[in-house]
Design an enzyme around this catalytic site. Structure first.
Site, short mmCIF file in Angstrom:
data_model
loop_
_atom_site.label_atom_id
_atom_site.label_comp_id
_atom_site.label_asym_id
_atom_site.label_seq_id
_atom_site.Cartn_x
_atom_site.Cartn_y
_atom_site.Cartn_z
N LEU A 4 58.18 23.15 53.63
CA LEU A 4 58.05 21.74 52.55
C LEU A 4 57.29 22.30 51.51
O LEU A 4 56.19 21.78 51.53
CB LEU A 4 57.85 20.53 53.33
CG LEU A 4 58.21 19.31 52.53
CD1 LEU A 4 59.49 19.32 52.02
CD2 LEU A 4 57.92 18.05 53.40
N HIS A 5 57.41 23.34 50.85
CA HIS A 5 56.70 23.98 49.85
C HIS A 5 57.73 24.35 48.63
O HIS A 5 58.93 24.28 48.77
CB HIS A 5 56.23 25.23 50.36
CG HIS A 5 55.10 24.96 51.53
ND1 HIS A 5 53.76 24.57 51.34
CD2 HIS A 5 55.31 25.14 52.83
CE1 HIS A 5 53.22 24.32 52.29
NE2 HIS A 5 53.93 24.75 53.45
N ALA A 6 56.96 24.42 47.59
CA ALA A 6 57.74 24.98 46.34
C ALA A 6 58.93 24.01 46.11
O ALA A 6 58.48 22.77 45.92
CB ALA A 6 58.14 26.39 46.58
N PRO A 45 61.67 23.06 47.42
CA PRO A 45 62.10 21.90 48.47
C PRO A 45 60.79 20.73 48.32
O PRO A 45 61.38 19.68 48.19
CB PRO A 45 61.95 22.27 49.97
CG PRO A 45 62.26 23.93 49.75
CD PRO A 45 61.54 24.10 48.34
#
Length: 85
Positions: free
Chosen positions: A14-16, A18
């Site tokens: 759950l980074h960048a 997304p």
């Protein structure tokens, strides 16, 4: 309070992108939405810094809570973002 337990399928967790899509979707709604790792403290799903600070990685489970009218629909949308590869 409705909730969804979702496995994070994105290879970057759950980074960048997304995370940005997740936060933008949550922020469009007036409903209070939080996200947490199981057993962890919930953070606002509308704060990109809070989401990134959770350090959610591929294959981990998160719990999304929402409270208010339309919560189930919002949770379904957020769960779909998180569970997309």
């Amino acid at each position: 309070m409705p909730e969804r337990k979702v496995i994070v399928e994105s290879q970057v967790g759950l980074h960048a992108r997304p995370a940005a899509t997740f936060v933008q979707t949550a922020a469009k709604s007036p409903i209070d939405v939080t996200v947490a790792k199981p057993g962890g403290a919930p953070v606002s799903a509308k704060s990109i810094l809070s989401i990134l600070a959770l350090d959610v990685r591929h294959g981990e489970v998160i719990v999304i809570h929402a409270d208010g009218e339309g919560a189930d629909q919002l949770l379904d949308e957020l769960a779909a973002i998180v569970s997309a590869p």
